[in-house]
Scaffold this motif. Sequence first.
Motif, short mmCIF file in Angstrom:
data_model
loop_
_atom_site.label_atom_id
_atom_site.label_comp_id
_atom_site.label_asym_id
_atom_site.label_seq_id
_atom_site.Cartn_x
_atom_site.Cartn_y
_atom_site.Cartn_z
N PHE A 225 -8.55 -2.13 -9.78
CA PHE A 225 -7.31 -2.13 -9.24
C PHE A 225 -6.53 -1.58 -10.65
N GLU A 226 -6.96 -1.78 -11.82
CA GLU A 226 -6.27 -1.15 -12.95
C GLU A 226 -6.29 0.15 -12.87
N LEU A 232 0.67 3.56 -9.46
CA LEU A 232 1.83 2.54 -8.82
C LEU A 232 2.90 2.88 -9.76
N VAL A 233 2.64 3.01 -11.14
CA VAL A 233 3.71 3.37 -12.00
C VAL A 233 4.44 4.54 -11.58
N SER A 234 3.94 5.59 -11.02
CA SER A 234 4.48 6.84 -10.77
C SER A 234 5.31 6.54 -9.30
N ALA A 235 5.01 5.54 -8.66
CA ALA A 235 5.75 5.18 -7.43
C ALA A 235 7.14 4.35 -7.90
N CYS A 236 6.94 3.60 -9.10
CA CYS A 236 8.18 2.97 -9.48
C CYS A 236 8.90 3.52 -10.53
N ARG A 272 8.58 -5.87 -5.55
CA ARG A 272 7.28 -6.42 -5.51
C ARG A 272 6.25 -5.56 -6.21
N ILE A 273 6.46 -4.33 -6.03
CA ILE A 273 5.52 -3.50 -6.85
C ILE A 273 5.49 -3.67 -8.12
N LYS A 274 6.58 -3.61 -8.65
CA LYS A 274 7.10 -3.85 -10.22
C LYS A 274 6.51 -5.20 -10.57
N THR A 296 15.74 4.09 -17.71
CA THR A 296 15.64 4.58 -16.65
C THR A 296 14.97 3.74 -15.60
N ASP A 297 14.57 2.63 -16.11
CA ASP A 297 14.03 1.47 -14.99
C ASP A 297 14.79 1.26 -14.11
#
Length: 711
Positions: A225-226, A232-236, A272-274, A296-297
């Motif tokens: 998962f790592e 996942l970061v690219s999505a958030c 939830r993803i974050k 930019t978060d």
Amino acid sequence: MSKSSDWEAWEQALKVKGCPESCWVRNLPLPNIEDNLASVSKASFPSVDDKIREAAAKRLYETIKPWKTRILRIDPTSRSDDAVVCTLLVADVIIHESLGIVEEDGPREVPYEALSYTWGAPVFSHPIWINGIEFFITENLDSALRHLRLTDAKRYLWVDALCINQFDVKEKSIQVGRMFSIYAKAQRVVAWNSGWTRQKSAVLSAVLANISGSQKHSDDCLARFESLHEFLVSACEPPLFKRTWVRQEAFAARDLVMQFSDLMIPWKDYERIKTFIESIKGRRDTCSESGVPDFTDALYLKSPFNAIMTLVQPDYKSDHKARNERNQAAINSPVSLLDALVFSSSFGVTDPRDLIYGILGFTTVPVSQDSVASKDSHRPTLKVDYGRSVSEVYQDVVRYEIERTKSLGILDFVGSRPVSSELPSWTPDWRSYNPKVAQHRVLSRTNSWRYGFIDVKRIGASWEPAQQLPGTNGILYTRGIILGTLRDHVDEATAWVPFISPSFESGFKERFGGRGFDDEELFPGMKRDYKSTFHNTFGDRNLPLRDGEVMGVSISDAGERLMSLLQGEMLDKIRFAVRDRVIAPPEPIRGNHTLGFASPNISLAPKHALGNDLVVLLKGSPCPFALRHSRQGQYTLVGRVVFPLWFEHRSASFDDLRMDERAWSSNNAVYTETSDILESRFIWPEKMASIWKPALQDAEFLGALEDFQLV
């Protein structure tokens, strides 16, 4: 036991401690991360000539009234490769939570969605059809419209590139001024994330479907998962969130959804993803190693208040008391223009004017259609006007802040701008402003009486800036008093000797029964070796003035007069506190008392300051500035100067914990107002700040005022 049985036992133990073969992590198809970071590969087409687009715009757009806008109606289709066919309808913005339009079957109110997206490179290569006219748009917008159109119904969208005539400067200025209300009225705001395929969206959907479970995973599963972390970061943290306009659009949205190809994610799922990313990597801090938040978060986009609070109070994110329910009104409310501007350089923009215009909606700035100063009230306003140059727009910000605050404090934000900037020297360049400068001011408590800082609001009308003349582009009219002249050379043997006025010395001995200020029973540690004190306090780093250096000063008569007045006020505060009694030996002085001594020959100045630059205290300014002579009567602003640099000495019984030493209420008061966080945190609350008011009302000192035109 045989080797084979040992292996079987170990394998069985793994199965017990680990995950079942059906574990969703084991079966998740890992995406190609590099492909995810890049845009989807498509054939690249050249942009059509601007004259073709302008000619199409003349046929497409008609002049609309200031209270109207347009809405894009997208026709449905079941085939993704069909041409995008749309209709632009004129709409009234005055209808609550919808737009009033006239369609073929008559007038009606229509709920609509607003699109938030990146314009990307100005390559207009993809044709769509609007009102029967071929109109070319960018690849990213074309992709967004194709994914957002429905198969069985018309869809109503507000899209800035199409609903505003980009070739009409007057209309663009009016419509941009209304954009916040347009996004706020939208049924929802759709944040379009470019570069996503259906395959990658399916992986994201699978993650969302499973992360809420309580299943425990083995180490090999977690390691797998790592490998998804970057994905996942690219999505958030998509490129969309690096865009200036998204700040206003996200803040205005009643309902914000993220669109990844055909996958639409509600804002709660985004959060939830974050949270899941943090659980994978441990608690991820949004601050970099420098201690400055990543503005930019998206969580900061929804609450600019939280962003600026995290800047000025690094522990704010973990300070649950500061973020409890009673403070929600502040957390979810607009901020001041200055609070929004300090981190503008973190965001990308095509037109530098949009660093200002793109944030007005989530600030407390009243937007005018007429002028910078409102004619109908004393409340200053800003006007959105794309007919003005970048320099003029940035100057408008300075003039607005001066009028709003009755202070020249905005000039202190000039310090981090490039020397080669085309802006006037007195105008901050928000394209490159470093938020570390603002953070340093707060955390170092630079805006304190010790560093020559004046709380302008305490002084009142007698210390307001000079009135500005209309039509003075590039020039700021000021009045000021020359306190001294900077020198390259510092005479280390004599420069650090403190200034002590004869009236202070005689007054001190009179008050304390003949004892001098070196008496350690009164003020312990009162030494005249300020050179050692300075270097022991600050060393080679952590100077109160960021990017500053020690320079010599040749003090003027007015500078000496000011230091004498300030020392006299310090002594008067003690005289008042002891009720005019004489404190004769061996009686000690009781209570909290402070004295300050400064060298008249030392200052902290910007590193790019030069010898012969003037140290000037401008009327209405909270601190002195270095000015450099340019031509007859005109000067360039070099930056802030710390002068006088006071060395504080406290009485023997001084109690640091006494809250009555604060000049006003505690930091919790910041939550009673929903703006001006920087302004409230810049001023360190202390009683000693009151020494400035009588000094700045002294007729002899004010007699040294002269005119300075800043260019």
